[in-house]
Structures are given as structure tokens and as C-alpha cells.
Design a protein around this motif. Structure first.
Motif, PDB file in Angstrom:
ATOM      1  N   MET A 188       0.809  -1.151   0.140  1.00 22.77           N
ATOM      2  CA  MET A 188      -0.036   0.062  -0.204  1.00 22.77           C
ATOM      3  C   MET A 188       0.766   1.367  -0.030  1.00 22.77           C
ATOM      4  O   MET A 188       0.632   2.375  -0.642  1.00 22.77           O
ATOM      5  CB  MET A 188      -1.158  -0.099   1.227  1.00 22.77           C
ATOM      6  N   ALA A 189       2.123   1.054   0.606  1.00 20.29           N
ATOM      7  CA  ALA A 189       2.611   2.375   0.687  1.00 20.29           C
ATOM      8  C   ALA A 189       3.499   2.584  -0.539  1.00 20.29           C
ATOM      9  O   ALA A 189       3.551   3.603  -0.952  1.00 20.29           O
ATOM     10  CB  ALA A 189       3.986   2.036   1.749  1.00 20.29           C
ATOM     11  N   ASN A 190       3.799   1.718  -1.148  1.00 18.19           N
ATOM     12  CA  ASN A 190       4.512   1.575  -2.547  1.00 18.19           C
ATOM     13  C   ASN A 190       3.556   2.082  -3.698  1.00 18.19           C
ATOM     14  O   ASN A 190       3.795   2.694  -4.851  1.00 18.19           O
ATOM     15  CB  ASN A 190       5.420   0.522  -2.956  1.00 18.19           C
ATOM     16  N   SER A 191       2.214   1.659  -3.423  1.00 12.07           N
ATOM     17  CA  SER A 191       1.158   2.095  -4.705  1.00 12.07           C
ATOM     18  C   SER A 191       0.589   3.359  -4.154  1.00 12.07           C
ATOM     19  O   SER A 191      -0.186   3.819  -5.058  1.00 12.07           O
ATOM     20  CB  SER A 191       0.016   1.057  -4.202  1.00 12.07           C
ATOM     21  N   LEU A 236      -2.701   4.290   5.470  1.00 12.99           N
ATOM     22  CA  LEU A 236      -1.385   3.749   5.939  1.00 12.99           C
ATOM     23  C   LEU A 236      -1.148   3.915   7.220  1.00 12.99           C
ATOM     24  O   LEU A 236      -0.716   2.869   8.049  1.00 12.99           O
ATOM     25  CB  LEU A 236      -0.294   4.481   5.207  1.00 12.99           C
ATOM     26  N   LYS A 237      -1.851   4.945   8.135  1.00 10.23           N
ATOM     27  CA  LYS A 237      -1.774   5.199   9.438  1.00 10.23           C
ATOM     28  C   LYS A 237      -2.680   3.877  10.212  1.00 10.23           C
ATOM     29  O   LYS A 237      -2.175   3.328  11.126  1.00 10.23           O
ATOM     30  CB  LYS A 237      -2.389   6.495   9.793  1.00 10.23           C
ATOM     31  N   LYS A 280      -3.225   0.890   8.690  1.00  4.14           N
ATOM     32  CA  LYS A 280      -2.502  -0.329   8.564  1.00  4.14           C
ATOM     33  C   LYS A 280      -1.267  -0.199   9.575  1.00  4.14           C
ATOM     34  O   LYS A 280      -1.009  -1.371  10.118  1.00  4.14           O
ATOM     35  CB  LYS A 280      -2.021  -0.489   7.067  1.00  4.14           C
ATOM     36  N   GLU A 281      -0.645   0.770   9.635  1.00  5.30           N
ATOM     37  CA  GLU A 281       0.443   0.686  10.471  1.00  5.30           C
ATOM     38  C   GLU A 281      -0.185   0.509  11.843  1.00  5.30           C
ATOM     39  O   GLU A 281       0.720  -0.136  12.748  1.00  5.30           O
ATOM     40  CB  GLU A 281       1.147   2.360  10.587  1.00  5.30           C
ATOM     41  N   ASP A 282      -1.132   1.106  12.434  1.00  7.88           N
ATOM     42  CA  ASP A 282      -1.555   1.030  13.977  1.00  7.88           C
ATOM     43  C   ASP A 282      -1.892  -0.871  13.999  1.00  7.88           C
ATOM     44  O   ASP A 282      -1.671  -1.270  14.935  1.00  7.88           O
ATOM     45  CB  ASP A 282      -2.902   1.588  14.130  1.00  7.88           C
ATOM     46  N   GLU A 283      -2.536  -1.263  12.890  1.00  2.45           N
ATOM     47  CA  GLU A 283      -2.994  -2.660  12.924  1.00  2.45           C
ATOM     48  C   GLU A 283      -1.701  -3.579  13.247  1.00  2.45           C
ATOM     49  O   GLU A 283      -1.796  -4.626  14.010  1.00  2.45           O
ATOM     50  CB  GLU A 283      -3.775  -3.185  11.783  1.00  2.45           C
TER      51      GLU A 283
END
Length: 166
Positions: free
Chosen positions: A74-77, A84-85, A87-90
Motif C-alpha cells: 500500500m505504501a508503494n502504491s 497507511l496510518k 494499517k500501521e496501527d494494525e
């Protein structure tokens, strides 16, 4: 005069008793423990529990890898910062759960090991005490903690005999 002689004799006898050489012995505790009857069962239980924990830990580690790969994709897309936040928290929460699991299982394994091995340790200590008392030893040391034990008797064989171990 007779009283002085009796007192002097009693004093000499008591000094002779105190002047006796202290007897020191040592045992190889590590060589006794694996020979204890039933120790293999305890070790099997511990190994099975450890394997169970490792399998659960591996599943969590695999899940962490998947979450990390999703985040990187996701970060690269070019996903939004808000997504992103999330997903990072997960990922962080899953990682914290994994760390708690690792710490918890280590403590549980240590507690189970203590629970299972304590009776064997108590039997060995009781046998060492019995041998030491019967042979008039003042101190008995475990060789794993000694750098030198020159004027000491190895009581390992006597302790094994007391425990009924060959």
C-alpha cells in the motif's frame, strides 16, 4: 587437685572435638538429574508444551509478515496517509500482541519447568543430605559452581546409590 584434673581433661577433650578436620564433599548434580526415574516424562511434557508454543508463535509471526507485506504494498502504491496510518496501527498492535505472547510463553514454560522438576530436585537434595549426614560431611558442593575441589570427596556415587540409580 582432682577437680582441676577433670576440668583440664574436659577442656582438652572439647578442644580435640573442635580441632577435627572438617569434611568437604562434592557431587555432580548435572550427572544425577538425567538419571532420575520419571525425568524423561517431565522433559517430554516440557518439549510438547514448547512445541505447541512455537507453533502458535510461528502462526503469529506469519501473520505479522503478511501485514507487513500489505503495508509495504500500500505504501508503494501511493495509498493515502490515513489508510497507511490505519494499517500501521494494525501492524503495531499485532506486533505488541506477538511480544506479549513471547514473554508470556517464556514465563509459562519456566513455571512449568519448575513445577515438573522441583520434586526431582527435592529428592536429590534429600539424598545428598542423607549421605552427608551419614558420612559426617559438613559441606557438600555441586561441582558446576566450583573452580577447584582438591581436598574433597566425590559423593556422586553414594547419592546415586541412595536414589537407587545405577
Amino acid at each position: 587437685m582432682k577437680k582441676v584434673f577433670v576440668i583440664l581433661l574436659a577442656l582438652l577433650c572439647s578442644m580435640g572435638c573442635f580441632a577435627q578436620k572438617a569434611k568437604f564433599g562434592h557431587v555432580d548434580y548435572a550427572s544425577i538429574m538425567p538419571l532420575m526415574p520419571g525425568i524423561d516424562t517431565a522433559q517430554t511434557v516440557l518439549a510438547e508444551l514448547q512445541k505447541e508454543y512455537q507453533e502458535s508463535g510461528q502462526k503469529m509471526a506469519d501473520e505479522l509478515k503478511v501485514k507487513e507485506a500489505e503495508y509495504m504494498k500500500m505504501a508503494n502504491s501511493g495509498a493515502s496517509a490515513a489508510v497507511l496510518k490505519i494499517k500501521e496501527d494494525e501492524f503495531r498492535k499485532l506486533y505488541e500482541r506477538f511480544q506479549e505472547f513471547v514473554n508470556s510463553t517464556e514465563q509459562q514454560l519456566q513455571a512449568k519447568q519448575l513445577e515438573l522438576l522441583k520434586p526431582f530436585q527435592e529428592n536429590i537434595i534429600a539424598a545428598i543430605k542423607k549421605v552427608a549426614d551419614s558420612q559426617n560431611y559438613i559441606y557438600v558442593f555441586d561441582i558446576s559452581t566450583l573452580a577447584y575441589y582438591g581436598d574433597s570427596t566425590d559423593l556422586t556415587a553414594l547419592v546415586k546409590k541412595e536414589l537407587g540409580i545405577q
